[in-house]
Design a protein around this motif. Structure first.
Motif, PDB file in Angstrom:
ATOM      1  N   ALA A 134       7.245   3.966   7.706  1.00 57.87           N
ATOM      2  CA  ALA A 134       8.364   3.168   7.217  1.00 57.87           C
ATOM      3  C   ALA A 134       9.162   4.039   6.250  1.00 57.87           C
ATOM      4  CB  ALA A 134       7.844   1.928   6.497  1.00 57.87           C
ATOM      5  N   PHE A 137      15.492   5.179   7.975  1.00 60.14           N
ATOM      6  CA  PHE A 137      16.499   4.200   8.395  1.00 60.14           C
ATOM      7  C   PHE A 137      17.734   4.936   8.899  1.00 60.14           C
ATOM      8  CE2 PHE A 137      14.163   2.292   4.875  1.00 60.14           C
ATOM      9  CZ  PHE A 137      13.904   1.003   5.312  1.00 60.14           C
ATOM     10  N   SER A 138      18.425   4.325   9.838  1.00 59.68           N
ATOM     11  CA  SER A 138      19.768   4.831  10.099  1.00 59.68           C
ATOM     12  C   SER A 138      20.625   4.381   8.916  1.00 59.68           C
ATOM     13  CB  SER A 138      20.308   4.313  11.424  1.00 59.68           C
ATOM     14  OG  SER A 138      20.432   2.926  11.391  1.00 59.68           O
ATOM     15  N   THR A 141      21.879   0.819   8.964  1.00 57.76           N
ATOM     16  CA  THR A 141      20.874  -0.211   8.697  1.00 57.76           C
ATOM     17  C   THR A 141      20.660  -0.342   7.195  1.00 57.76           C
ATOM     18  OG1 THR A 141      19.801   0.370  10.775  1.00 57.76           O
ATOM     19  CG2 THR A 141      18.522  -0.966   9.230  1.00 57.76           C
ATOM     20  N   LEU A 145      21.280  -3.555   4.662  1.00 58.36           N
ATOM     21  CA  LEU A 145      20.254  -4.083   3.757  1.00 58.36           C
ATOM     22  C   LEU A 145      20.752  -4.118   2.316  1.00 58.36           C
ATOM     23  CD1 LEU A 145      17.139  -2.287   5.288  1.00 58.36           C
ATOM     24  CD2 LEU A 145      17.503  -4.772   5.202  1.00 58.36           C
ATOM     25  N   GLU A 149      22.405  -7.800   1.961  1.00 52.11           N
ATOM     26  CA  GLU A 149      21.226  -8.568   1.632  1.00 52.11           C
ATOM     27  C   GLU A 149      20.683  -8.254   0.244  1.00 52.11           C
ATOM     28  OE1 GLU A 149      18.838  -9.106   5.012  1.00 52.11           O
ATOM     29  OE2 GLU A 149      20.494  -8.641   6.365  1.00 52.11           O
ATOM     30  N   MET A 152      16.895  -2.861  -1.862  1.00 47.08           N
ATOM     31  CA  MET A 152      16.810  -1.404  -1.941  1.00 47.08           C
ATOM     32  C   MET A 152      15.832  -0.912  -0.880  1.00 47.08           C
ATOM     33  SD  MET A 152      18.673  -0.034  -4.298  1.00 47.08           S
ATOM     34  CE  MET A 152      17.961   1.446  -5.035  1.00 47.08           C
ATOM     35  N   PRO A 153      16.286  -0.048   0.003  1.00 45.82           N
ATOM     36  CA  PRO A 153      15.364   0.495   1.000  1.00 45.82           C
ATOM     37  C   PRO A 153      14.480   1.600   0.433  1.00 45.82           C
ATOM     38  CG  PRO A 153      17.598   1.267   1.428  1.00 45.82           C
ATOM     39  CD  PRO A 153      17.682   0.342   0.251  1.00 45.82           C
ATOM     40  N   ARG A 222       4.169   4.865   4.463  1.00 46.71           N
ATOM     41  CA  ARG A 222       5.538   4.958   3.961  1.00 46.71           C
ATOM     42  C   ARG A 222       5.866   6.437   3.832  1.00 46.71           C
ATOM     43  NH1 ARG A 222      10.333   1.743   2.538  1.00 46.71           N
ATOM     44  NH2 ARG A 222      11.622   3.413   1.700  1.00 46.71           N
TER      45      ARG A 222
ATOM     46  N   GLU B 406      15.306 -14.707  19.602  1.00 46.79           N
ATOM     47  CA  GLU B 406      14.545 -15.290  18.494  1.00 46.79           C
ATOM     48  C   GLU B 406      13.359 -16.091  19.023  1.00 46.79           C
ATOM     49  OE1 GLU B 406      16.907 -17.811  15.970  1.00 46.79           O
ATOM     50  OE2 GLU B 406      15.177 -18.412  14.754  1.00 46.79           O
ATOM     51  N   LYS B 426       7.238  -5.527  17.773  1.00 41.59           N
ATOM     52  CA  LYS B 426       7.728  -4.584  18.790  1.00 41.59           C
ATOM     53  C   LYS B 426       6.767  -4.509  19.975  1.00 41.59           C
ATOM     54  CE  LYS B 426       7.597  -0.053  17.996  1.00 41.59           C
ATOM     55  NZ  LYS B 426       8.001   1.217  17.368  1.00 41.59           N
ATOM     56  N   ALA B 438      15.498   0.073  16.731  1.00 44.04           N
ATOM     57  CA  ALA B 438      15.390  -0.915  15.668  1.00 44.04           C
ATOM     58  C   ALA B 438      16.475  -0.826  14.607  1.00 44.04           C
ATOM     59  CB  ALA B 438      13.998  -0.885  15.012  1.00 44.04           C
ATOM     60  N   GLY B 439      17.511  -0.050  14.855  1.00 43.75           N
ATOM     61  CA  GLY B 439      18.598   0.054  13.888  1.00 43.75           C
ATOM     62  C   GLY B 439      19.244  -1.292  13.604  1.00 43.75           C
ATOM     63  N   PHE B 440      19.559  -2.021  14.663  1.00 43.38           N
ATOM     64  CA  PHE B 440      20.272  -3.280  14.470  1.00 43.38           C
ATOM     65  C   PHE B 440      19.343  -4.452  14.174  1.00 43.38           C
ATOM     66  CE2 PHE B 440      23.654  -1.139  17.011  1.00 43.38           C
ATOM     67  CZ  PHE B 440      24.663  -1.259  16.079  1.00 43.38           C
ATOM     68  N   THR B 442      16.206  -4.559  12.818  1.00 39.88           N
ATOM     69  CA  THR B 442      15.253  -4.525  11.706  1.00 39.88           C
ATOM     70  C   THR B 442      15.530  -5.617  10.658  1.00 39.88           C
ATOM     71  OG1 THR B 442      14.626  -2.223  11.987  1.00 39.88           O
ATOM     72  CG2 THR B 442      14.401  -3.121   9.777  1.00 39.88           C
ATOM     73  N   PRO B 443      16.756  -5.707  10.127  1.00 43.87           N
ATOM     74  CA  PRO B 443      16.979  -6.753   9.110  1.00 43.87           C
ATOM     75  C   PRO B 443      16.759  -8.167   9.647  1.00 43.87           C
ATOM     76  CG  PRO B 443      18.766  -5.126   9.075  1.00 43.87           C
ATOM     77  CD  PRO B 443      17.956  -4.855  10.302  1.00 43.87           C
ATOM     78  N   LYS B 444      17.131  -8.399  10.903  1.00 47.46           N
ATOM     79  CA  LYS B 444      16.973  -9.742  11.470  1.00 47.46           C
ATOM     80  C   LYS B 444      15.505 -10.075  11.709  1.00 47.46           C
ATOM     81  CE  LYS B 444      21.361  -9.645  13.999  1.00 47.46           C
ATOM     82  NZ  LYS B 444      21.960  -9.722  15.331  1.00 47.46           N
ATOM     83  N   MET B 446      12.968  -8.811  10.119  1.00 44.01           N
ATOM     84  CA  MET B 446      12.339  -9.007   8.808  1.00 44.01           C
ATOM     85  C   MET B 446      12.604 -10.426   8.298  1.00 44.01           C
ATOM     86  SD  MET B 446      13.241  -5.390   6.982  1.00 44.01           S
ATOM     87  CE  MET B 446      12.416  -5.809   5.453  1.00 44.01           C
ATOM     88  N   MET B 457      10.290 -10.662   1.396  1.00 41.80           N
ATOM     89  CA  MET B 457      10.983  -9.593   2.122  1.00 41.80           C
ATOM     90  C   MET B 457      10.475  -8.214   1.714  1.00 41.80           C
ATOM     91  SD  MET B 457      13.267 -10.501   4.432  1.00 41.80           S
ATOM     92  CE  MET B 457      14.678  -9.379   4.534  1.00 41.80           C
ATOM     93  N   LYS B 462       6.098  -2.257   8.161  1.00 35.87           N
ATOM     94  CA  LYS B 462       6.307  -1.755   9.526  1.00 35.87           C
ATOM     95  C   LYS B 462       5.006  -1.891  10.301  1.00 35.87           C
ATOM     96  CE  LYS B 462       7.769   2.393  12.033  1.00 35.87           C
ATOM     97  NZ  LYS B 462       6.544   2.799  12.731  1.00 35.87           N
ATOM     98  N   GLN B 468       5.525  -0.845   3.577  1.00 32.06           N
ATOM     99  CA  GLN B 468       6.632  -1.746   3.254  1.00 32.06           C
ATOM    100  C   GLN B 468       7.965  -1.098   3.595  1.00 32.06           C
ATOM    101  OE1 GLN B 468       4.096  -1.262   1.151  1.00 32.06           O
ATOM    102  NE2 GLN B 468       3.264  -3.284   0.750  1.00 32.06           N
ATOM    103  N   LEU B 469       8.900  -1.918   4.054  1.00 33.86           N
ATOM    104  CA  LEU B 469      10.211  -1.397   4.443  1.00 33.86           C
ATOM    105  C   LEU B 469      11.184  -1.357   3.273  1.00 33.86           C
ATOM    106  CD1 LEU B 469       9.817  -3.273   7.641  1.00 33.86           C
ATOM    107  CD2 LEU B 469      10.758  -0.962   7.705  1.00 33.86           C
ATOM    108  N   LEU B 470      11.003  -2.263   2.326  1.00 26.32           N
ATOM    109  CA  LEU B 470      11.911  -2.329   1.185  1.00 26.32           C
ATOM    110  C   LEU B 470      11.120  -2.071  -0.083  1.00 26.32           C
ATOM    111  CD1 LEU B 470      13.763  -5.607   2.226  1.00 26.32           C
ATOM    112  CD2 LEU B 470      14.550  -3.252   2.558  1.00 26.32           C
TER     113      LEU B 470
END
Lengths: 421, 478
Positions: A134, A137-138, A141, A145, A149, A152-153, A222, B406, B426, B438-440, B442-444, B446, B457, B462, B468-470
């Motif tokens: 993880a 990111f592109s 994306t 975020l 939203e 912070m990524p 990560r 969904e 996935k 997963a570019g588009f 991922t946020p949805k 999550m 969140m 992943k 964690q992603l965030l």
């Protein structure tokens, strides 16, 4: 089955401008199909300024720029549906779409405008070796975020690729409290706009390393770090130049790809250079009555040019519905880029059918300084315009006059070249 | 005290669990990761081998052929994607023809049906227009196939679970001690006691074996790098194309997947690190060897690369037996290729050992069939429309590359042993497995995991653990 004169696939800047222009040209029956929950497309996540300098002579943020168009769409009462994904378009122009409320439905269109935009190249396309943790990111994306939203990524960031979204995100993440350590670009020049390098990197002391790429990714769960290396002129990493960076985030801003899966499936022929449809001067594809504009046609640098191009597509689609396909004494002139010019949009031009002035857009394949743009009618040079600097990150254009072309009935090819001084 | 604890929820452990669930048994699967199918089972060629590779008379050969024969029926019972597309071994020079013949002969002895050596070039070209013009002969194995390894593993585990087998995730076994009448397993989540242990721990199977036995085994993680290509490239070959090991080296395979992608790989590098699933530059470069057999490979269509670890035991043989010096401890070790193919047969073999030893009665409530995930992309227009009318969430596309809705995400989350991470989603739905990687979505995705499971969140991962992603909220450190 519902029927519309013009169905526009995508409610981003291209789709909106096309819809408004079609209405201005007298078309009443227009439908915009948008997959997201609001109109405006990617502009909604581009909360920085710098949009609209050409179109409105003022600096707007992305959402402000989008609002100029969505307000007009509302004022014109142009129909649109949100949260709706087009899943198929038939060559007979039946658009199949789906959403929660209406389920799966078909719409018969007389003309279609493709305005689906583009997607970002992913890590996979780059074949960067290493783990798949993880934290990669592109840039787009990450932009969504952070800007939409509020998340912070990451805290310590390396950015690979100097595309505009990556540059913008370097500044954005810095302002939000992250440490952006470096932006690496595999090419010897940036893929983004000069002003973004100045305003997003230089102003914040973020180094830009040209001719560098990521050769290793560390961290299994990560991201923990990456290794950068300088590359030779063939893009191969040079041993001994490796530098390790600890970071929890790697943003990729390594190119955009027009999203033409729908177009390809309906038989639209693509230009392998742009990955967008091959179009004539009306921005019409090889499928009659199907037009394309914006980043689905070719990736633009400024949204202003998207709006301009899309307005032309909207007007042309509207004329097509009104008048049907006009096939005048079929003289198609081939337009092509050579000697540093990678492609042209459009690819062909019909002097009878064209407007008084035709904009031809193109990009160059390298950085050129103190050079000339040469335009040739067959072998005769008709334009020799000095340019201080041209770069792959910035779109170029020339204008062709109908009057002039009509004076040269023997032209079958127009060539655009970069000519060194 | 459990009757049986199975270590590992990969395809072997899950197959054992499912076969065991045919009996009345108090059993549990312990898995160190957050989901099933997280190790060797998730990163391989996704192939159902015909069975001509393994040495004649070996357990590998026996279980390969058995597994191959079970797969068509099993894929129907579990409602998972499987295609008997066949395979070809490509011979590029006359001098290697005896090696091709040897494979054929071995296959016949192993009980592989319908094998054929084809030398008619016109026929070969008709079967596979993109094979290299250098081809001299091919060994055709029509019984070979392709399967979705995720769905096979997930379906086996889910079916075991619905038939009464427990699953504990994020539970890493740390030690195994003999106790009166069985074993005590210390884990990262406390101690468990059981009468029998099944060691289906993949690349870690030697660690557990060696905790209880004086007769040591050694498993080498053998890393294989792969390329996955866009669906646009999926029809480049119609069958699995193997290289015949030759003077050019061992070669890599090219195969379509059941989802319409193309896979190229694997390399083979022996490493020490049992978690060493990082691809390498050398490995990825080596994959270009595939072009020796298949021409015009569209390498620009690569959408991702990955590496998997084969659990290579020193003797290159499956070890499936109760240990003589550790009664009650059943190895299911050295399960490397053709492990995925063999897994249904491995499950049956281990369950039979346990049934006999524990004198298990038949579970009268066992139901071996399940209804698989709805895959909207495979439905007709009418079926899609009907489904969305019934459940509007199927009208909301989350992943536009793979056209995943969904509704399909909700299914994946709420099924037994459902998805809790992005990778879990996935593997079950393909959301994020497509060309934008997963570019588009991922946020949805999550957002949906957050909403459905109540995970904050910033805690959504992943792939479990610390992935964690965030890391927090905007300006939270300013």
């Amino acid at each position: 089955m519902k029927e519309y004169d013009i169905v526009i696939i995508g409610g981003g800047p291209a789709g909106l401008a096309a819809a408004i222009a079609a209405r201005d040209n007298g078309s009443e029956s227009i439908l915009i199909l948008e997959r997201d929950k609001e109109l405006g497309g990617i502009l909604n996540q581009c909360i920085h300024n710098g949009f609209g300098l050409h179109t409105f002579k003022e600096e707007l943020t992305g959402p402000e720029y989008a609002a100029r168009f969505t307000e007009q769409v509302e004022k014109y009462k142009i129909e649109y549906v949100l949260n709706t994904m087009v899943i198929e378009i038939s060559p007979e122009k039946v658009v199949t779409a789906m959403n929660r409320e209406e389920g799966l439905f078909d719409i018969q269109a007389k003309a279609i405008i493709l305005a689906m935009g583009c997607r970002e190249r992913s890590r996979g396309a780059l074949n960067i070796p290493g783990y798949r943790p993880a934290g990669i990111f592109s840039a787009g994306t990450a932009q969504r975020l952070v800007n939409m939203e509020g998340f912070m990524p990451g805290r310590e960031v390396v950015i690979l690729g100097s595309g505009d979204i990556g540059l913008i995100m370097a500044r954005r993440l810095t302002l939000e409290g992250a440490k952006v350590k470096v932006v690496a670009e595999i090419m010897p020049y940036s893929g983004g706009l000069k002003r973004n390098i100045v305003q997003c990197l230089d102003d914040y002391g973020i180094p830009l390393k040209l001719s560098h790429t990521v050769i290793e990714i560390r961290g299994k769960e990560r991201l923990e770090g990456i290794t950068l290396a300088a590359v030779d002129d063939r893009g191969k990493p040079i041993a001994g130049t490796e530098e390790e960076y600890s970071c929890d985030t790697l943003l990729l801003s390594v190119g955009l790809i027009p999203e033409n899966e729908l177009s390809g499936a309906m038989g639209v022929v693509m230009n392998p250079v742009t990955s967008g449809p091959i179009v004539n001067e009306s921005l019409e594809t090889n499928v009659e009555g199907v037009f394309a504009c914006g980043n689905v046609l070719h990736v633009h640098d400024l949204v202003d040019f998207v709006s301009e191009e899309a307005a032309a597509a909207g007007k042309n689609a509207s004329n097509y519905v009104k008048n049907g396909e006009q096939k005048p004494n079929g003289r198609e002139i081939i337009l092509e880029g050579t000697d540093g010019v990678r492609y042209t949009v459009p690819s062909t031009i019909n002097p009878e059918r064209m407007e008084a002035t035709q904009i031809v857009r193109f990009r160059v394949g390298n950085v050129y300084k103190n050079c000339y743009i040469g335009v040739y009618f067959n072998d005769e040079r008709v334009l020799h315009r000095k340019r201080m600097v041209m770069a792959p990150g910035e779109m170029e254009e020339i204008k062709l006059e109908k009057e002039k072309l009509l004076l040269h009935p023997d032209i079958d090819r127009i060539t655009i070249r970069v000519e060194e001084a | 005290m459990y009757d049986v604890i199975i270590i590992g929820a990969g395809v072997s452990g899950s197959a054992v669990a499912r076969e065991l669930s045919r009996y009345k048994v108090n059993a549990c699967v312990l898995e160190k990761e957050e989901d099933v199918c997280c190790g060797t089972s998730k990163a391989n060629s996704a192939i159902i081998h015909a069975g001509y590779d393994a040495a004649e008379g070996s357990l590998m050969a026996k279980l390969n052929v058995e597994g191959n024969q079970i797969m068509p029926e099993l894929s129907k019972e579990l409602d998972i994607p499987f295609e008997q597309c066949g395979s070809l071994v490509v011979c590029l020079d006359e001098a290697s023809l005896p090696n091709l013949q040897a494979l054929y002969d071995r296959g016949v002895k192993n009980g592989v049906e319908d094998l054929e050596i084809i030398t008619d070039k016109a026929r070969i070209r008709e079967m596979e227009p993109n094979l290299t013009d250098e081809v001299v002969a091919v060994l055709s194995a029509p019984t070979a196939g392709i399967v979705c390894p995720f769905h096979l593993n997930i379906a086996l585990a889910e079916n075991a679970y619905t038939n009464g087998i427990d699953f504990k995730f994020d539970t890493e076994v740390e030690s195994i001690e003999p106790i009166e009448g069985g074993w005590k397993l210390e884990t990262s989540q406390g101690a468990y006691e059981t009468r029998y242990v099944v060691n289906a721990a993949g690349v870690y199977a030697d660690r557990f074996h060696n905790m209880v036995s004086e007769s040591k085994i050694h498993i080498t993680p053998r890393r294989g790098d792969y390329f996955l290509l866009d669906k646009n490239a999926g029809k480049h070959v119609n069958r699995t194309i193997f290289a015949l090991p030759s003077k050019y080296g061992k070669g890599v395979l090219v195969t379509p997947t059941v989802h319409g992608n193309l896979i190229i790989g694997p390399t083979a590098v022996d490493i020490e690190d049992k978690e060493g699933t990082a691809t390498t530059r050398e490995g990825l470069d080596e994959l270009s060897k595939a072009s020796l057999n298949v021409k015009n490979l569209p390498m620009r269509q690569v959408i991702t690369s990955f590496a998997g670890l084969r659990a290579h035991e020193d003797h290159h043989e499956f070890i499936i037996r109760e240990l003589e010096d550790a009664p009650g401890f059943v190895d299911c070790a050295g399960i490397e290729s053709p492990g995925l193919t063999s897994s249904p047969a491995i499950g049956k073999m281990v369950a039979e050992i346990l049934r006999e030893k524990l004198d298990l009665d038949v579970n009268p409530d066992f139901n071996g069939t399940r209804k698989g995930n709805i895959d909207l992309d495979t439905l007709s227009k009418e079926e899609k429309a009907a489904l969305i009318e019934k459940e509007p969430a199927y009208g909301n596309i989350i992943c536009r590359c793979e056209m995943v809705t969904e509704g399909e995400l909700l299914d994946a989350i709420h099924r037994p042993l459902g998805a809790r991470t992005l990778d879990g989603i996935k593997r079950r739905t393909r959301a994020g497995a497509g060309r934008c990687q997963a570019g588009f979505c991922t946020p949805k995705t999550m957002e949906i995991l957050h909403r459905e499971l109540g995970i904050p969140m910033t805690e959504i991962t992943k792939s479990g653990g610390d992935s964690q992603l965030l890391v927090g909220y905007n300006k939270d450190r300013i």
